[in-house]
Design a protein around this motif. Structure first.
Motif, PDB file in Angstrom:
ATOM      1  N   ASP A  13       0.824  -1.203   0.000  1.00 38.12           N
ATOM      2  CA  ASP A  13       0.000   0.000   0.000  1.00 38.12           C
ATOM      3  C   ASP A  13       0.860   1.255   0.000  1.00 38.12           C
ATOM      4  O   ASP A  13       0.651   2.171  -0.795  1.00 38.12           O
ATOM      5  N   ARG A  24      -4.398  -3.777  -6.347  1.00 42.35           N
ATOM      6  CA  ARG A  24      -5.540  -4.637  -6.046  1.00 42.35           C
ATOM      7  C   ARG A  24      -5.011  -6.022  -5.703  1.00 42.35           C
ATOM      8  O   ARG A  24      -4.094  -6.525  -6.341  1.00 42.35           O
ATOM      9  N   PRO A  26      -6.686  -9.422  -5.529  1.00 40.92           N
ATOM     10  CA  PRO A  26      -7.950 -10.124  -5.741  1.00 40.92           C
ATOM     11  C   PRO A  26      -8.172 -11.329  -4.832  1.00 40.92           C
ATOM     12  O   PRO A  26      -9.313 -11.631  -4.477  1.00 40.92           O
ATOM     13  N   PHE A  27      -7.125 -12.009  -4.422  1.00 44.51           N
ATOM     14  CA  PHE A  27      -7.318 -13.179  -3.574  1.00 44.51           C
ATOM     15  C   PHE A  27      -7.625 -12.811  -2.132  1.00 44.51           C
ATOM     16  O   PHE A  27      -7.842 -13.691  -1.304  1.00 44.51           O
ATOM     17  N   LEU A  28      -7.651 -11.524  -1.811  1.00 43.06           N
ATOM     18  CA  LEU A  28      -8.069 -11.095  -0.480  1.00 43.06           C
ATOM     19  C   LEU A  28      -9.475 -10.504  -0.492  1.00 43.06           C
ATOM     20  O   LEU A  28      -9.944  -9.991   0.518  1.00 43.06           O
ATOM     21  N   ASP A  29     -10.152 -10.608  -1.621  1.00 41.73           N
ATOM     22  CA  ASP A  29     -11.548 -10.200  -1.698  1.00 41.73           C
ATOM     23  C   ASP A  29     -12.344 -11.039  -0.693  1.00 41.73           C
ATOM     24  O   ASP A  29     -12.179 -12.254  -0.599  1.00 41.73           O
ATOM     25  N   THR A  30     -13.210 -10.398   0.082  1.00 45.36           N
ATOM     26  CA  THR A  30     -13.916 -11.115   1.147  1.00 45.36           C
ATOM     27  C   THR A  30     -14.807 -12.242   0.617  1.00 45.36           C
ATOM     28  O   THR A  30     -14.922 -13.287   1.265  1.00 45.36           O
ATOM     29  N   ASP A  31     -15.435 -12.056  -0.531  1.00 46.40           N
ATOM     30  CA  ASP A  31     -16.252 -13.127  -1.113  1.00 46.40           C
ATOM     31  C   ASP A  31     -15.373 -14.306  -1.537  1.00 46.40           C
ATOM     32  O   ASP A  31     -15.735 -15.470  -1.355  1.00 46.40           O
ATOM     33  N   PHE A  32     -14.215 -14.000  -2.121  1.00 42.14           N
ATOM     34  CA  PHE A  32     -13.293 -15.059  -2.530  1.00 42.14           C
ATOM     35  C   PHE A  32     -12.818 -15.847  -1.304  1.00 42.14           C
ATOM     36  O   PHE A  32     -12.782 -17.072  -1.316  1.00 42.14           O
ATOM     37  N   THR A  35     -15.526 -18.113   0.003  1.00 46.48           N
ATOM     38  CA  THR A  35     -15.670 -19.295  -0.856  1.00 46.48           C
ATOM     39  C   THR A  35     -14.540 -20.284  -0.604  1.00 46.48           C
ATOM     40  O   THR A  35     -14.770 -21.484  -0.456  1.00 46.48           O
TER      41      THR A  35
END
Length: 140
Positions: A13, A24, A26-32, A35
């Motif tokens: 950051d 970004r 992406p593998f720390l997206d809460t939906d991911f 799942t």
């Protein structure tokens, strides 16, 4: 997961924001994550002849070349070859004679020409700052 913000993500950051970029992850997206955590652990583990990240690799079959998809894990710098690119570029900035001279003056001793090049950048950009003089109690 609870400490990622204090190390690698914080570095990412701060580095990107210093240059007006936004990274970004992406593998720390809460939906991911939700799942992934719902998949039974026995299916996520690399046992019974399966490689690490087996499910993720299988998910991208047909999207990525097989030699890339199923290659062995390596440290990021090694896998991308950035470690070699940076080593060569930084080493070309110094000579063996300069390294020998700098080794005698640095504590701990510099190990190679690449390290000397980074040390020079540190001295130029952050003159006067030393790990020994930092106030580690300050909040960032």
């Amino acid at each position: 997961m609870s400490t990622l913000h204090t190390l690698n993500l914080q570095r990412c950051d701060r580095t990107t924001m210093a240059f007006g970029l936004e990274a970004r992850v992406p593998f720390l997206d809460t939906d991911f994550i939700a799942t992934a955590m719902a998949i039974p652990i026995r299916l996520r583990r690399p046992d019974h002849g399966r490689r690490e990240k087996h499910l993720l690799r299988r998910a991208f079959t047909g999207w990525l070349p097989e030699e890339l998809l199923w290659r062995s894990k390596e440290q990021f710098g090694d896998g991308s070859d950035m470690s070699g690119v940076l080593r060569d570029a930084m080493s070309s900035e110094t000579t063996d004679a300069e390294l020998q001279e700098a080794r005698a003056a640095s504590e701990p001793a510099l190990r190679n020409r690449e390290e000397l090049a980074y040390h020079r950048i540190w001295q130029h950009e952050l003159a006067g700052i030393s790990p020994r003089t930092l106030d580690l109690s300050m909040t960032l």
